[in-house]
Structures are given as structure tokens and as C-alpha cells.
Design a protein around this motif. Structure first.
Motif, PDB file in Angstrom:
ATOM      1  N   ALA A  87       0.815  -1.212   0.000  1.00 32.96           N
ATOM      2  CA  ALA A  87       0.000   0.000   0.000  1.00 32.96           C
ATOM      3  C   ALA A  87       0.851   1.265   0.000  1.00 32.96           C
ATOM      4  O   ALA A  87       1.949   1.305   0.574  1.00 32.96           O
ATOM      5  CB  ALA A  87      -0.937   0.007   1.209  1.00 32.96           C
ATOM      6  N   THR A  88       0.293   2.291  -0.629  1.00 35.47           N
ATOM      7  CA  THR A  88       0.928   3.607  -0.693  1.00 35.47           C
ATOM      8  C   THR A  88      -0.104   4.665  -0.316  1.00 35.47           C
ATOM      9  O   THR A  88      -1.207   4.683  -0.859  1.00 35.47           O
ATOM     10  CB  THR A  88       1.452   3.895  -2.117  1.00 35.47           C
ATOM     11  OG1 THR A  88       2.407   2.897  -2.491  1.00 35.47           O
ATOM     12  CG2 THR A  88       2.093   5.275  -2.191  1.00 35.47           C
ATOM     13  N   ARG A  89       0.243   5.507   0.625  1.00 34.76           N
ATOM     14  CA  ARG A  89      -0.607   6.645   0.953  1.00 34.76           C
ATOM     15  C   ARG A  89      -0.360   7.723  -0.096  1.00 34.76           C
ATOM     16  O   ARG A  89       0.777   7.924  -0.538  1.00 34.76           O
ATOM     17  CB  ARG A  89      -0.278   7.174   2.348  1.00 34.76           C
ATOM     18  CG  ARG A  89      -1.380   8.053   2.929  1.00 34.76           C
ATOM     19  CD  ARG A  89      -1.010   8.686   4.266  1.00 34.76           C
ATOM     20  NE  ARG A  89      -0.123   7.946   5.107  1.00 34.76           N
ATOM     21  CZ  ARG A  89      -0.504   7.206   6.156  1.00 34.76           C
ATOM     22  NH1 ARG A  89      -1.788   7.074   6.457  1.00 34.76           N
ATOM     23  NH2 ARG A  89       0.393   6.583   6.897  1.00 34.76           N
ATOM     24  N   LEU A  90      -1.411   8.423  -0.495  1.00 36.95           N
ATOM     25  CA  LEU A  90      -1.230   9.424  -1.542  1.00 36.95           C
ATOM     26  C   LEU A  90      -2.072  10.665  -1.309  1.00 36.95           C
ATOM     27  O   LEU A  90      -3.082  10.624  -0.612  1.00 36.95           O
ATOM     28  CB  LEU A  90      -1.536   8.819  -2.914  1.00 36.95           C
ATOM     29  CG  LEU A  90      -2.842   8.054  -3.111  1.00 36.95           C
ATOM     30  CD1 LEU A  90      -3.968   8.980  -3.513  1.00 36.95           C
ATOM     31  CD2 LEU A  90      -2.674   6.977  -4.174  1.00 36.95           C
ATOM     32  N   MET A  91      -1.615  11.751  -1.891  1.00 39.85           N
ATOM     33  CA  MET A  91      -2.363  13.001  -1.953  1.00 39.85           C
ATOM     34  C   MET A  91      -2.375  13.439  -3.402  1.00 39.85           C
ATOM     35  O   MET A  91      -1.359  13.339  -4.100  1.00 39.85           O
ATOM     36  CB  MET A  91      -1.730  14.077  -1.075  1.00 39.85           C
ATOM     37  CG  MET A  91      -2.451  15.439  -1.122  1.00 39.85           C
ATOM     38  SD  MET A  91      -1.626  16.728  -0.151  1.00 39.85           S
ATOM     39  CE  MET A  91      -2.034  16.195   1.517  1.00 39.85           C
ATOM     40  N   TYR A  92      -3.534  13.899  -3.876  1.00 38.79           N
ATOM     41  CA  TYR A  92      -3.652  14.287  -5.272  1.00 38.79           C
ATOM     42  C   TYR A  92      -4.563  15.501  -5.397  1.00 38.79           C
ATOM     43  O   TYR A  92      -5.303  15.856  -4.479  1.00 38.79           O
ATOM     44  CB  TYR A  92      -4.178  13.122  -6.113  1.00 38.79           C
ATOM     45  CG  TYR A  92      -5.520  12.576  -5.662  1.00 38.79           C
ATOM     46  CD1 TYR A  92      -6.711  13.034  -6.218  1.00 38.79           C
ATOM     47  CD2 TYR A  92      -5.595  11.587  -4.671  1.00 38.79           C
ATOM     48  CE1 TYR A  92      -7.940  12.531  -5.794  1.00 38.79           C
ATOM     49  CE2 TYR A  92      -6.818  11.083  -4.259  1.00 38.79           C
ATOM     50  CZ  TYR A  92      -7.979  11.551  -4.823  1.00 38.79           C
ATOM     51  OH  TYR A  92      -9.200  11.061  -4.411  1.00 38.79           O
ATOM     52  N   LYS A  93      -4.517  16.114  -6.570  1.00 43.20           N
ATOM     53  CA  LYS A  93      -5.309  17.327  -6.804  1.00 43.20           C
ATOM     54  C   LYS A  93      -6.654  16.978  -7.420  1.00 43.20           C
ATOM     55  O   LYS A  93      -6.752  16.150  -8.322  1.00 43.20           O
ATOM     56  CB  LYS A  93      -4.528  18.270  -7.726  1.00 43.20           C
ATOM     57  CG  LYS A  93      -5.180  19.648  -7.869  1.00 43.20           C
ATOM     58  CD  LYS A  93      -5.982  19.786  -9.151  1.00 43.20           C
ATOM     59  CE  LYS A  93      -6.572  21.196  -9.286  1.00 43.20           C
ATOM     60  NZ  LYS A  93      -7.398  21.337 -10.515  1.00 43.20           N
ATOM     61  N   SER A  94      -7.701  17.631  -6.923  1.00 47.78           N
ATOM     62  CA  SER A  94      -9.035  17.480  -7.484  1.00 47.78           C
ATOM     63  C   SER A  94      -9.688  18.863  -7.540  1.00 47.78           C
ATOM     64  O   SER A  94      -9.044  19.886  -7.288  1.00 47.78           O
ATOM     65  CB  SER A  94      -9.865  16.506  -6.640  1.00 47.78           C
ATOM     66  OG  SER A  94     -11.090  16.181  -7.279  1.00 47.78           O
ATOM     67  N   THR A  95     -10.958  18.903  -7.907  1.00 52.03           N
ATOM     68  CA  THR A  95     -11.717  20.152  -7.983  1.00 52.03           C
ATOM     69  C   THR A  95     -13.009  19.993  -7.201  1.00 52.03           C
ATOM     70  O   THR A  95     -13.727  19.005  -7.380  1.00 52.03           O
ATOM     71  CB  THR A  95     -12.045  20.499  -9.451  1.00 52.03           C
ATOM     72  OG1 THR A  95     -10.823  20.696 -10.164  1.00 52.03           O
ATOM     73  CG2 THR A  95     -12.893  21.763  -9.536  1.00 52.03           C
ATOM     74  N   ASP A  96     -13.318  20.953  -6.337  1.00 56.63           N
ATOM     75  CA  ASP A  96     -14.510  20.827  -5.504  1.00 56.63           C
ATOM     76  C   ASP A  96     -15.754  21.324  -6.226  1.00 56.63           C
ATOM     77  O   ASP A  96     -15.711  21.740  -7.393  1.00 56.63           O
ATOM     78  CB  ASP A  96     -14.311  21.511  -4.153  1.00 56.63           C
ATOM     79  CG  ASP A  96     -14.222  23.034  -4.241  1.00 56.63           C
ATOM     80  OD1 ASP A  96     -14.583  23.613  -5.293  1.00 56.63           O
ATOM     81  OD2 ASP A  96     -13.805  23.659  -3.247  1.00 56.63           O
ATOM     82  N   SER A  97     -16.881  21.299  -5.540  1.00 52.09           N
ATOM     83  CA  SER A  97     -18.165  21.647  -6.147  1.00 52.09           C
ATOM     84  C   SER A  97     -18.270  23.122  -6.519  1.00 52.09           C
ATOM     85  O   SER A  97     -19.169  23.507  -7.266  1.00 52.09           O
ATOM     86  CB  SER A  97     -19.314  21.268  -5.207  1.00 52.09           C
ATOM     87  OG  SER A  97     -19.167  21.900  -3.946  1.00 52.09           O
ATOM     88  N   ASN A  98     -17.369  23.944  -6.000  1.00 57.39           N
ATOM     89  CA  ASN A  98     -17.335  25.352  -6.361  1.00 57.39           C
ATOM     90  C   ASN A  98     -16.312  25.653  -7.455  1.00 57.39           C
ATOM     91  O   ASN A  98     -16.046  26.818  -7.762  1.00 57.39           O
ATOM     92  CB  ASN A  98     -17.026  26.208  -5.121  1.00 57.39           C
ATOM     93  CG  ASN A  98     -18.162  26.200  -4.128  1.00 57.39           C
ATOM     94  OD1 ASN A  98     -19.327  26.322  -4.499  1.00 57.39           O
ATOM     95  ND2 ASN A  98     -17.845  26.040  -2.848  1.00 57.39           N
ATOM     96  N   GLY A  99     -15.734  24.598  -8.022  1.00 59.40           N
ATOM     97  CA  GLY A  99     -14.748  24.774  -9.078  1.00 59.40           C
ATOM     98  C   GLY A  99     -13.372  25.157  -8.590  1.00 59.40           C
ATOM     99  O   GLY A  99     -12.512  25.566  -9.380  1.00 59.40           O
TER     100      GLY A  99
END
Length: 447
Positions: A87-99
Motif C-alpha cells: 500500500a501507498t498513501r497518496l495526496m492528489y489534486k481534485s476540484t470541488d463543487s465550487n470549481g
């Protein structure tokens, strides 16, 4: 911005906590360097990994950071490789409901079991309800299957589904959702766009994890039950426009909360009444206008409960707020499930969360217990009908069990266990390329 235990102002105006000074060893003539104080949520110190950076990449699904993740439930394999995987813990970029850009955490697990028949596929798993405190994050639960302190209790009940999927030879990536784990904001519980985006971007991010054997040609499956079922259902709808690069082969959506107006009334007064507070907290954070409307309708006891619940996990709310009626929290003494839909601005927010307004991409298996009174069966069945009308390929599976106790959570939880093996097999078939027959023609005759 950093959150220390989910500070709440008003109903839940998330405030920026002052950064406490921390010192490190400094050489002669050098000033001590201030650093952020660790986030402590109900006695659990959140690893600094979960602190988002000040700036994020531009592209959704881009990895921000990774680190090894020791699985709390693991065995040594005969060939020296751990079971069920690495297993690898990760953090990544996303976009929320407000853009807006948002950092999301999660975990990728490279299975030890082989995959037969083409490139190894990937399953992006959305967990069922875990809570709203950072210590409830699914990736943290993978390392700590049981978190039990004097202030909090969290159980990694999704491990069974995760390990079953890994045993097929499919890789698995788990999202922590927006704000669960990542310490800069509250978890936006059952927010359709936040959850769908986070799940699809987890699938993107998994391909860049060091040592991952999945390839650009790997098929992707989505899997989720309850809150996770709503997330996977939302992701199946959003995929064509938001993440067309994700090669979606099939989606399992179990007991999805598709209509939040109906779900609010289902959970109110139930064993999981605290989930009503989590949804209010999350939407109040995402929509300041809604926050003001809620503030005028929630009494002092309700505001105190919302603040309290904002750092709780499932086990905590079951014991402290189980079977509580929201009439105790409203100024008028009416149920919150009646108050919010009656306010046009608030009803508009709920209507935006409705799942079923778009055709899902690829085949979907939708499972619901016919006596589910927490995430009501009728609204889940209506989602299947909505998708069928839009031309979706839907395999609708009603689970017919006797009444196991009104509002006790058993009518909601039992179908998860009963259908899980079939759900994993169904999704595995989609990942191998087998066609899925639709049950839309027979839906009118099914309960």
C-alpha cells in the motif's frame, strides 16, 4: 488554511485557526523556525502527510505526494511479498463543487494476486460513511483498522470489500473524499460533485504511483456502498464530461443516497442520526448562503451538536446521537428534514445534489435493500428507473430481507454483506470485458 479539530463558528463557518508556534533546533545566531502545530482530532494526532501544501498542481488527478502505507491487516506471502498487497498513501489534486482546486488524500494498493487476461485493472473504491473527523479517513483506517480512544472510535469495515477486490488481482485505489483526512477543511459529506470528482481523480492519480503495475490501457471499475454508492453513482454520471480519460468499464452503486431530501428524513431519528449533522456541516461550508439560512433555524443545542459531530466518526455518533430527533435542534421544533426543503434557496442546493439527472457511463449494478429505511429503498429504486429512462445499462438488484429493526441500521447494513460477493464478481466480469445485460425492461415488475 489549517483546521485544528474542525473549528466551527455560527452553524459551521469554518475559520482559520491561528498557527501555533513550534520551534526546532537552531544553530547560533539563527532564529527558531516556526512550524504548524499538529492537528489533533479527538485525541488522535493526524500525520503531517495529510496537511495540504499552499499551492496545488493545475491538472486534476496529479499526485502531490506519496509515502509507504503499512496495512494494519497484512500477512507475509510465501514469496516474501505481503498479502493482500503493498500500500501507498497518496495526496492528489481534485476540484470541488465550487470549481476550486482541492487536495484529496487516499491510498493505492498494489495486489499480490496476479491478474489473468490483459493489463491489470483498477478499482476506485468509495468508502461507506466513516465520519467527519480527520481521524476517520479511510486511508488512515487501512493502517489503523480499529481506532479506539477515550474520545473516538473508528472501525475499518470497508477492509472486507477492499481485500476481496484485491484477491481478484485488481489494483485498488481508495479515496478519502474532500476534507476527510486532508486537514484544511471539513469533509463535505454526500456532496455529489466533490465525491464524484474525488473518486475519478483517485483513479487518475493511481497511474502515477511509484511501483503501480496498472497501465494507460487498464480498465477502471467504480465500487461503493451507502455514501460510497452515492459517490460511485455520481462519478459514473460525471465521468464523460469530467474524466473522459478514465476507461470506465463498470460501476457498482450499493444503496446510493440519490435524493437527499428523502435521505434526510430516513436518517432523522435513526441510529445514524448524526449523519444528518455531517451533511448540514458540509453544505454549510460549501455554500455560505445556505449557512446563514441554517443558522437562523438551528437552536443553541443544535449548533453545539453540529460542532461536536464535525470531529466524530461513525462509532461516536452511534453512541452519542443515535436515535436523536432533529426536532431537538431546530428553533421551531420541526424536523430539519421538513425545514430545509421548505426554504427555496436551501431546496435548490438539495436539488443540485440529485443523482439521476444524467445518463451513467458504462454498465451499472445498483443494489438496494427493499426494507432499507436509513437510505430509503424507494429513492434508490427511483435512481435505477431514472437511469433506465435515460438509456443507461442498469442491472437493478433489490435485496429482499425481513425487517431487521426499524431505524436500527440493520436494514441498511445487511444488504451490504449479503450482496458483496456478487457485487465483486459482477465488477470483475466487467473488468474482464464480459457484457452486462440490463434489467431495465423487467424493472417495473421488481420491488
Amino acid at each position: 488554511m489549517r483546521r485544528t479539530g474542525s473549528l466551527v463558528r455560527g452553524v459551521l463557518a469554518v475559520s482559520s485557526a491561528g498557527v501555533l508556534a513550534a520551534t526546532v533546533q537552531a544553530g547560533p545566531g539563527l532564529a527558531a523556525t516556526p512550524g504548524p502545530a499538529p492537528v489533533v482530532s479527538r485525541g488522535v494526532t493526524i500525520p503531517v502527510f495529510y496537511d495540504p501544501p499552499a499551492a496545488l498542481p493545475r491538472t486534476n488527478g496529479t499526485l502531490v505526494r506519496t509515502e509507504p502505507l503499512p496495512l494494519g491487516l497484512s500477512l507475509p506471502g510465501l514469496d516474501g511479498r505481503p498479502l493482500p498487497g503493498k500500500a501507498t498513501r497518496l495526496m492528489y489534486k481534485s476540484t470541488d463543487s465550487n470549481g476550486k482546486p482541492v487536495a484529496v488524500t487516499g491510498a493505492y494498493i498494489e495486489p499480490t494476486a496476479p491478474w489473468k487476461g490483459g493489463p491489470r485493472p483498477l478499482v476506485a473504491l468509495a468508502s461507506g460513511t466513516m465520519g467527519q473527523g480527520d481521524q476517520c479517513a479511510p486511508s488512515y483506517a487501512l493502517q489503523n483498522p480499529l481506532t479506539l480512544t477515550g474520545d473516538t472510535m473508528s472501525v475499518a469495515y470497508e477492509d472486507l470489500a477492499i481485500y476481496r477486490l484485491l484477491s481478484t488481482g485488481a489494483a485498488v485505489v481508495v479515496t478519502d473524499y474532500v476534507g476527510l483526512g486532508a486537514t484544511d477543511r471539513l469533509h463535505t459529506y454526500v456532496n455529489r460533485a466533490d465525491e464524484g470528482h474525488a473518486l475519478l481523480d483517485a483513479a487518475r492519480a493511481a497511474h502515477a504511483v511509484p511501483g503501480a503495475s496498472i497501465t494507460a490501457k487498464s480498465k477502471v471499475g467504480l465500487y461503493g456502498y451507502s455514501q460510497g454508492g452515492g459517490a460511485s453513482a455520481a462519478a459514473a454520471e460525471l465521468q464523460p464530461a469530467y474524466a473522459p480519460d478514465v476507461h470506465l468499464a463498470g460501476t457498482y452503486a450499493g444503496a446510493p443516497p440519490a435524493d437527499l431530501t428523502a435521505v434526510m428524513k430516513g436518517i432523522d431519528g435513526s441510529a445514524l442520526a448524526g449523519a444528518l449533522g455531517w451533511s448540514i456541516n458540509g453544505f454549510a461550508q460549501s455554500d455560505p448562503a445556505l449557512r446563514r439560512l441554517i443558522d437562523g433555524n438551528i437552536n443553541a443545542a443544535g449548533k453545539a451538536a453540529l460542532k461536536d459531530m464535525s470531529t466524530m466518526c461513525v462509532g461516536d455518533v452511534l453512541f452519542k446521537y443515535g436515535f436523536t430527533s432533529s426536532t431537538k435542534w431546530s428553533v421551531s421544533g420541526k424536523p430539519i428534514g421538513d425545514i430545509i426543503p421548505a426554504i427555496p434557496e436551501a431546496r435548490a442546493v438539495l436539488d443540485k445534489q440529485r443523482i439521476g439527472t444524467l445518463k451513467p457511463a458504462g454498465p451499472v449494478r445498483l443494489t438496494t435493500g427493499v426494507r432499507d429505511d436509513i437510505v430509503p429503498h424507494a429513492q434508490a429504486r427511483r435512481l435505477a428507473a431514472d437511469w433506465c429512462r435515460r438509456g443507461g445499462n442498469v442491472s437493478y438488484v433489490p435485496v429482499d430481507l425481513p425487517n431487521l429493526g426499524d431505524k436500527t441500521l440493520l436494514n441498511h447494513f445487511a444488504p451490504l454483506l449479503l450482496d458483496q460477493g456478487d457485487a465483486v464478481s459482477w465488477l470483475t466480469d466487467r473488468l474482464t470485458g464480459k457484457p452486462s445485460p440490463s434489467t431495465c425492461k423487467t424493472l417495473p415488475t421488481q420491488p
